[in-house]
Design an enzyme around this catalytic site. Sequence first.
Site, PDB file in Angstrom:
ATOM      1  N   PHE A 165       0.971  -1.341  -0.071  1.00  0.00           N
ATOM      2  CA  PHE A 165      -0.181   0.125   0.076  1.00  0.00           C
ATOM      3  C   PHE A 165       0.909   1.315   0.130  1.00  0.00           C
ATOM      4  O   PHE A 165       1.791   1.524   0.868  1.00  0.00           O
ATOM      5  CB  PHE A 165      -0.989  -0.120   1.410  1.00  0.00           C
ATOM      6  CG  PHE A 165      -1.951   1.111   1.242  1.00  0.00           C
ATOM      7  CD1 PHE A 165      -3.042   1.104   0.367  1.00  0.00           C
ATOM      8  CD2 PHE A 165      -1.598   2.224   1.571  1.00  0.00           C
ATOM      9  CE1 PHE A 165      -3.949   2.169   0.135  1.00  0.00           C
ATOM     10  CE2 PHE A 165      -2.318   3.383   1.589  1.00  0.00           C
ATOM     11  CZ  PHE A 165      -3.504   3.361   0.823  1.00  0.00           C
ATOM     12  N   ASP A 250       9.502   2.456   1.606  1.00  0.00           N
ATOM     13  CA  ASP A 250       8.354   3.443   1.852  1.00  0.00           C
ATOM     14  C   ASP A 250       8.045   3.205   3.700  1.00  0.00           C
ATOM     15  O   ASP A 250       7.772   2.127   3.767  1.00  0.00           O
ATOM     16  CB  ASP A 250       6.897   2.708   1.342  1.00  0.00           C
ATOM     17  CG  ASP A 250       5.678   3.765   1.721  1.00  0.00           C
ATOM     18  OD1 ASP A 250       5.701   4.511   2.686  1.00  0.00           O
ATOM     19  OD2 ASP A 250       4.679   3.601   1.052  1.00  0.00           O
ATOM     20  N   LYS A 279       2.759  10.504   7.806  1.00  0.00           N
ATOM     21  CA  LYS A 279       1.994  10.127   9.063  1.00  0.00           C
ATOM     22  C   LYS A 279       2.531  11.016  10.380  1.00  0.00           C
ATOM     23  O   LYS A 279       2.062  12.130  10.690  1.00  0.00           O
ATOM     24  CB  LYS A 279       1.923   8.686   9.171  1.00  0.00           C
ATOM     25  CG  LYS A 279       1.059   7.908   8.191  1.00  0.00           C
ATOM     26  CD  LYS A 279       1.019   6.697   8.581  1.00  0.00           C
ATOM     27  CE  LYS A 279      -0.065   5.944   7.650  1.00  0.00           C
ATOM     28  NZ  LYS A 279      -1.303   6.263   7.852  1.00  0.00           N
TER      29      LYS A 279
HETATM   30  C1  PLP Z   1       3.045   2.533   3.703  1.00  0.00           C
HETATM   31  C2  PLP Z   1       2.049   3.736   3.276  1.00  0.00           C
HETATM   32  N1  PLP Z   1       2.321   4.184   2.298  1.00  0.00           N
HETATM   33  C3  PLP Z   1       1.672   5.501   1.830  1.00  0.00           C
HETATM   34  C4  PLP Z   1       0.486   5.785   2.568  1.00  0.00           C
HETATM   35  C5  PLP Z   1      -0.374   6.702   2.153  1.00  0.00           C
HETATM   36  O1  PLP Z   1      -0.449   7.887   3.018  1.00  0.00           O
HETATM   37  P1  PLP Z   1      -1.170   9.000   3.021  1.00  0.00           P
HETATM   38  O2  PLP Z   1      -2.543   8.517   3.610  1.00  0.00           O
HETATM   39  O3  PLP Z   1      -0.493  10.325   3.625  1.00  0.00           O
HETATM   40  O4  PLP Z   1      -1.275   9.735   1.343  1.00  0.00           O
HETATM   41  C6  PLP Z   1       0.224   4.809   3.700  1.00  0.00           C
HETATM   42  C7  PLP Z   1      -1.060   5.202   4.290  1.00  0.00           C
HETATM   43  O5  PLP Z   1      -1.480   4.339   5.064  1.00  0.00           O
HETATM   44  C8  PLP Z   1       0.820   3.883   4.011  1.00  0.00           C
HETATM   45  O6  PLP Z   1       0.726   3.134   5.090  1.00  0.00           O
END
Ligand code: PLP
Length: 423
Positions: A165, A250, A279
């Site tokens: 994700f 990520d 986050k």
């Molecule tokens: C691993 C990871 N990458 C990217 C995102 C996307 O982040 P945002 O909701 O701030 O766009 C999330 C959100 O849960 C995430 O857990």
Amino acid sequence: MPCFLRYLPRAVSEQRSHYKRVFELSNEIFENIKLNEQKNIFQTYKRLPVIITRGKGVNVWDIDNKKYIDFLSGISVCNLGHCPDFITRAICEQAKRLVHVSNIYYTENQIILSQQLVSSSFADAIFFCNSGTEAIEGVIKTARRYSYEYYGKDRSRIIVMENAFHGRTLGALSATSQPKFHKGFGPMMEGFDVVPYDNPEAIEKAIGSATCGVLLEPVQGEGGVCIPDAGYLKKVRAICSKHNLLMILDEIQTGMGRTGRLWAYEHSGIEPDIITSAKAIANGLPCGAILATDKVAKVMEPGTHGSTFGGSPLVCAAAIEVMNALLNNSVLENCNKMGAYFLSRLKLLGEKYSFIKDVRGIGLMIGMELDRPCQDVVLKCLDKGFLINCTQESVLRFLPPLIIQKQEIDQLYAVLDEIFEKW
Ligand SMILES: Cc1ncc(COP(=O)(O)O)c(C=O)c1O
């Protein structure tokens, strides 16, 4: 209506004799809010039946002044708890001085924060943005541009993982290999090759002449708290180095102390080329960042990328305090200690109830996989005063603030035991 809501908790405590009326009123308000939400807001969230009005430390309170222990932290955002005084103070003071100017000017807080991030990671340079998905968009561009500058124009593909994700905007969504998020939004962006997670050989097999990088989460969060084999990241690093590919991690969910280290990659003894953060970086204010080596960062020349709000003085004021707290005090120590304790308690439940298939975790990023859907448990916990989450239908996810203590963990343990007993 919203102003009125703000005063309700005080009304409850100060006017006990009117409690019933207030309760009826709050029900009325709740129904009203629900109706207005349905009318006025895109229905993209399945919201839980609670209106949260304030938070402090590991607790939040709802409109009826009912107290909850937060085991989700806004999905790993409020890692230092809700409204810690030192961050609130920094935000208020900065809000009085300067909230925003364009990135065409220098601002002090951005420089201080970038120094903190650089000195506490592998990175030499930072790009600031507003969210996780925006950071991912930025790394896709950065990886392509890097390859363009160093290897020519036909090298733009990125290997991504099954069950990943990375966000909801089109580039990040295309890198997110779960089909349920793609439905009706096609065509996805070209340039991603999907391989199974925790399988270095599959990465090696997928590499072609157009591959420029590998993008993965150190632990898959939304994917169900999937923790790869201990040597996995080391193997991915070796593959990337051998084929001159960028290793992109990520760390949007795993970073900022969540796994017991500032960055999750630190557990594996390697250094990636790029990481994304978001986050928890400003403990609730919108902030995202790309951290990269100098060799990578320098391909992003003036005019190649930008973000109006990225790294604003206000957001950076909060993030500086977050970094100070994570670097200078015992938050990470508590995360490791409480993470181990919490995991051991949940494992006890795993031994007691056969419908619990697995309990896994690192630091305070913990998942409990059931053999059935678990949203019912989330609702029951809410009723008992606990915020938890369910991901991938059957994985209970626990992401409490890193300041959580034994007594709160014990309280959740007892409630889960009670719920499971009657299940
Ligand atoms: C691993 C990871 N990458 C990217 C995102 C996307 O982040 P945002 O909701 O701030 O766009 C999330 C959100 O849960 C995430 O857990």
